[in-house]
Design an enzyme around this catalytic site. Structure first.
Site, PDB file in Angstrom:
ATOM      1  N   TYR A  27       0.834  -1.213   0.000  1.00 51.29           N
ATOM      2  CA  TYR A  27       0.000   0.000   0.000  1.00 51.29           C
ATOM      3  C   TYR A  27       0.869   1.265   0.000  1.00 51.29           C
ATOM      4  O   TYR A  27       0.355   2.367  -0.200  1.00 51.29           O
ATOM      5  CB  TYR A  27      -0.956   0.044   1.208  1.00 51.29           C
ATOM      6  CG  TYR A  27      -1.937  -1.097   1.300  1.00 51.29           C
ATOM      7  CD1 TYR A  27      -2.101  -2.020   0.265  1.00 51.29           C
ATOM      8  CD2 TYR A  27      -2.716  -1.275   2.439  1.00 51.29           C
ATOM      9  CE1 TYR A  27      -2.996  -3.072   0.372  1.00 51.29           C
ATOM     10  CE2 TYR A  27      -3.623  -2.323   2.541  1.00 51.29           C
ATOM     11  CZ  TYR A  27      -3.745  -3.227   1.508  1.00 51.29           C
ATOM     12  OH  TYR A  27      -4.643  -4.273   1.620  1.00 51.29           O
ATOM     13  N   HIS A  72       0.274 -11.711   2.235  1.00 53.37           N
ATOM     14  CA  HIS A  72      -0.750 -10.966   1.486  1.00 53.37           C
ATOM     15  C   HIS A  72      -1.518 -11.843   0.476  1.00 53.37           C
ATOM     16  O   HIS A  72      -2.739 -11.802   0.425  1.00 53.37           O
ATOM     17  CB  HIS A  72      -0.071  -9.787   0.783  1.00 53.37           C
ATOM     18  CG  HIS A  72      -0.985  -8.645   0.488  1.00 53.37           C
ATOM     19  ND1 HIS A  72      -0.556  -7.353   0.423  1.00 53.37           N
ATOM     20  CD2 HIS A  72      -2.323  -8.596   0.230  1.00 53.37           C
ATOM     21  CE1 HIS A  72      -1.579  -6.554   0.152  1.00 53.37           C
ATOM     22  NE2 HIS A  72      -2.659  -7.287   0.021  1.00 53.37           N
TER      23      HIS A  72
END
Ligand SMILES: NC(=O)c1ccc[n+]([C@@H]2O[C@H](COP(=O)([O-])OP(=O)(O)OC[C@H]3O[C@@H](n4cnc5c(N)ncnc54)[C@H](OP(=O)(O)O)[C@@H]3O)[C@@H](O)[C@H]2O)c1
Length: 280
Positions: free
Chosen positions: A52, A110
């Protein structure tokens, strides 16, 4: 007024708030402001990831909030390019440095990236990082039942959390059932299916009118009642508040069933099947 949020106890004995705050795609000052107002509203679980590119901004907001370290919890995620054992350790150390923290409360892998085939090495690294105290709880994201089985068979350690796409268009009934085998808490990304059509479904607008709450609050309450831990993102303090304020009303069993019935096989928002969708 700060909203009080109940907690879930995980399979390792730690707890997580029943609703968290998603930070993607907030970056820079917008991320600092968004996380600060989320903390003011009462969010106590902040979800970030290496990919991110906002861990520094999240860390700045945490410091500026003035909250003591034990008042909030932070999740980060190991990206696909860090799936080796040493790479995963370095990845977590890098997240801690960018966040300015000495431990993460929940660290997850992730995506499984099965064609690379190294998520098992990253899982072993997480087990050791937990032992060293750099992370409190360990989990995964976007793992199927088979990926879960692979790491549990190899290590005997079950993840505490699996963060997956979950919303009324994709309710993940069979994966949620599989999670019960290992007492894995289901955490929901894109819990509002990024809103759009969902806010106009009769299964959403009916309860919203009956209860006098926002359509998004109905969807988030559905998550709470099916045992899913949603992490909605909003840059707006008003929407952050209404998204968290979901513990003072209840959906009927029929309303929950009608929301779940919106599910469809192709209900994923961008077709991200973890067997084929890979992120590095
Ligand atoms: N593990 C993974 O692979 C993965 C993948 C995707 C996402 N995530 C995590 O999950 C978090 C949430 O997912 P998401 O951001 O994709 O989707 P989401 O939370 O379902 O939806 C966010 C969108 O809905 C809007 N929104 C939020 N509350 C609203 C409300 N009450 N009424 C109307 N619109 C509202 C937001 O706009 P405003 O900001 O303008 O309110 C934003 O555009 C992410 O931030 C990220 O932390 C993880």
């Amino acid at each position: 007024m700060t909203i009080e949020v109940p907690t879930h106890t995980l399979n390792d004995g730690t707890t997580l708030p029943a609703v968290g705050f998603g930070t993607y795609p907030l970056k820079g000052q917008e991320c600092v402001d968004g996380v600060l107002s989320a903390l003011e509203v009462g969010y106590r679980l902040i979800d970030t990831a290496v990919n991110y590119e906002n861990e520094e901004a999240v860390g700045e907001a945490l410091r500026r909030s003035g909250l003591p370290r034990d008042a909030y919890q932070v999740t980060s995620k190991i990206p696909g390019r860090h799936h080796g054992y040493d790479e995963a350790v370095a990845s977590v150390e890098g997240s801690l440095e960018r966040l300015g923290l000495d431990h993460l409360d929940l660290q997850v892998i992730h995506w499984p990236n099965p064609s690379v085939g190294r998520y098992g090495e990253a899982w072993r690294a997480l087990i050791d990082l937990k032992e060293r105290g750099l992370v409190r709880s360990i989990g995964v994201s976007n793992f199927t039942e088979q990926h879960l089985e692979t790491i549990v068979d190899a290590t005997g350690v079950a993840p505490s959390v699996n963060q997956v796409e979950l919303h009324p268009y994709y309710p993940q009934a069979s994966l949620r059932k599989a999670h019960e085998r290992w007492d894995v808490r289901t955490e929901a990304w894109s819990p509002l299916a990024r809103v759009g059509d969902l806010a106009h479904e009769a299964a959403v607008t009916g309860p919203a009118e009956r209860l006098g709450v926002d359509p998004a609050a109905v969807v988030l309450r559905w998550h709470v009642q099916i045992g899913s831990l949603p992490i909605p993102k909003s840059a707006s303090p008003e929407r952050q508040r209404s998204n968290l304020d979901v513990f003072g009303f209840e959906l009927t069993d029929d309303e929950v069933a009608a929301l779940t019935a919106l599910g469809r096989p192709d209900g994923r928002i961008f077709g991200a099947d973890p067997e084929t969708h890979e992120e590095m």
